[in-house]
Design a protein around this motif. Structure first.
Motif, short mmCIF file in Angstrom:
data_model
loop_
_atom_site.label_atom_id
_atom_site.label_comp_id
_atom_site.label_asym_id
_atom_site.label_seq_id
_atom_site.Cartn_x
_atom_site.Cartn_y
_atom_site.Cartn_z
N GLU A 1 -0.85 26.46 3.82
CA GLU A 1 -1.38 25.66 2.72
C GLU A 1 -2.55 24.83 3.21
O GLU A 1 -2.55 24.37 4.36
CB GLU A 1 -0.30 24.74 2.15
N MET A 2 -3.52 24.62 2.33
CA MET A 2 -4.64 23.72 2.65
C MET A 2 -4.65 22.64 1.56
O MET A 2 -3.61 22.32 1.01
CB MET A 2 -5.93 24.51 2.78
N ASP A 3 -5.80 22.11 1.24
CA ASP A 3 -5.81 21.02 0.26
C ASP A 3 -6.09 21.51 -1.17
O ASP A 3 -6.40 20.72 -2.06
CB ASP A 3 -6.83 19.94 0.66
N THR A 4 -5.97 22.81 -1.42
CA THR A 4 -6.19 23.35 -2.77
C THR A 4 -4.99 23.06 -3.65
O THR A 4 -3.84 23.31 -3.26
CB THR A 4 -6.43 24.87 -2.72
N ARG A 5 -5.23 22.54 -4.84
CA ARG A 5 -4.15 22.18 -5.76
C ARG A 5 -3.41 23.43 -6.25
O ARG A 5 -4.02 24.43 -6.60
CB ARG A 5 -4.71 21.44 -6.97
N THR A 6 -2.09 23.34 -6.30
CA THR A 6 -1.28 24.40 -6.91
C THR A 6 -1.41 24.28 -8.42
O THR A 6 -1.28 23.19 -8.98
CB THR A 6 0.20 24.24 -6.49
N THR A 7 -1.69 25.41 -9.09
CA THR A 7 -1.84 25.39 -10.55
C THR A 7 -0.92 26.40 -11.24
O THR A 7 -0.79 26.39 -12.46
CB THR A 7 -3.30 25.72 -10.94
N VAL A 8 -0.28 27.29 -10.46
CA VAL A 8 0.59 28.32 -11.04
C VAL A 8 2.05 27.98 -10.72
O VAL A 8 2.38 27.67 -9.57
CB VAL A 8 0.24 29.72 -10.50
#
Length: 374
Positions: free
Chosen positions: A218-225
């Motif tokens: 995981e990086m700092d990208t927001r989870t959206t699903v």
């Protein structure tokens, strides 16, 4: 019917990607809109029938492994020539799902063939998916597929993404109990149950292969699903969380959804927090390989028919556009991939064998009759 909608939507997104300059957010929105609109046109008289998105459109580029589906408030990404683009989506009608994923390298053509590590990983993933299609048949075990995918990826100096699962599909369920794991750790191999495939089962075969070490991070990208976990029970404390959960249950049931589907994005972001914290809703986190690596994915829905597997989703793949220096040395796997996956071809082969057997039996009888005493 869901399969036709899914294939048509995927083809349209592939065409948009090949032009270059497309934005990921626009492509995801287009995909979801297409899936929603097209599924709404069927069985209109069945007012209570649920239909729509089974898995929201995700466009994961280069070293991004999966589940990238940005919100309007999130940083966007432009598709550029040379990008390794993975498109992942799904639709359902009355809870019966059809899912698909496809990889392309933007700009690949007969005059501009893809070489090097990009070609290696795309070809490895495609060949592994083709082997999986031929092995997912009644009587075979799930680990037979796991081992074949591993061997094919490694023969191209690549690695399957660790712990990724291909699930059985059932009505209203996109992650059935029977599953195929790829590149399991020792602990995962002990925990993951062996199972045998049975006739009339349906599977989403999902192959993800990397040029790197095959470990998602995981990086700092927001989870959206996300997806509802109906087996978990908890009394939510916040009103916003209860309203959000109720809306998810009503609109999506147990299918995956994107926060992009909610009119009030801010409210959805608030409502999801408590639901995830208490495991009422499961996140599909955005995973990455190391910078500079490439990941390819091919996913298709397959029905296990009595006379062979029937793939109902997926686009054709032109391997001639990709030049890899690696080949498969394993004779068993080479024979497997050389065999036709077409049920029609299998049927013809069976009829031919039966005819040959009948003719041989007839010749034998004639010979016996000729040898008999008058």
């Amino acid at each position: 019917m869901a399969a036709e909608i899914v294939n048509d939507t995927l083809k349209k997104i592939v065409d948009k990607c090949e032009v270059g300059g497309a934005m990921v957010q626009d492509l995801c929105e287009f995909g979801d809109k297409q899936l929603t609109e097209e599924t709404s046109k069927v069985f209109k008289k069945e007012k209570d029938m649920k239909k729509g998105i089974a898995f929201p459109t995700c466009i994961s580029v280069n070293n991004c492994i999966c589940h990238f589906s940005p919100l309007k408030s999130e940083p966007d990404l432009e598709i550029k020539p040379g990008d390794v683009v993975k498109i992942d989506l799904g639709a359902h009608i009355d809870g019966f799902s059809a899912v698909v994923a496809h990889t392309l390298v933007v700009g690949a053509s007969k005059d501009n063939k893809i070489t090097g590590r990009k070609a290696d990983v795309v070809v490895a993933a495609h060949r592994a998916a083709e082997a999986a299609l031929r092995l997912v048949k009644p009587g075979n075990e799930n680990y037979k597929v796991t081992d074949a995918v591993q061997k094919i990826a490694e023969s191209h100096h690549c690695k399957p993404i660790e712990g990724m699962l291909s699930h059985q599909l059932q009505q209203h369920i996109i992650d059935g109990k029977k599953a195929i794991i790829q590149n399991p750790t020792e602990a995962q191999r002990k925990e993951h149950e062996k199972c045998e495939f049975d006739v009339h089962e349906v599977y989403a075969i999902d192959i993800l292969v990397s040029t790197g070490e095959g470990k998602g991070r995981e990086m700092d990208t927001r989870t959206t699903v996300y997806k509802l976990k109906k087996e978990t029970i908890y009394n939510l404390k916040m009103k916003a969380s209860r309203q959000f959960y109720s809306e998810v249950d009503k609109k999506f049931g147990s299918m995956a959804f994107s926060l992009r589907s909610f009119e009030d994005e801010k409210k959805a972001k608030m409502g999801i927090v408590e639901c995830v914290k208490h495991a009422l809703i499961e996140p599909f986190t955005v995973l990455y390989e190391r910078e500079g690596e490439h990941v390819a994915q091919f996913k298709f829905t397959v029905l296990l028919m009595p006379n062979g597997p029937m793939r109902i989703t997926g686009l054709s793949f032109d391997e001639s556009l990709y030049e890899t220096e690696y080949t498969i040395a394993d004779e068993e796997l080479k024979s497997l991939l050389a065999a036709s996956a077409s049920r029609r071809a299998a049927k013809k082969k069976k009829k031919k064998a039966e005819k040959a057997t009948a003719e041989a039996a007839g010749d034998e009888m004639d010979a016996e009759t000729g040898d008999a005493e008058p």
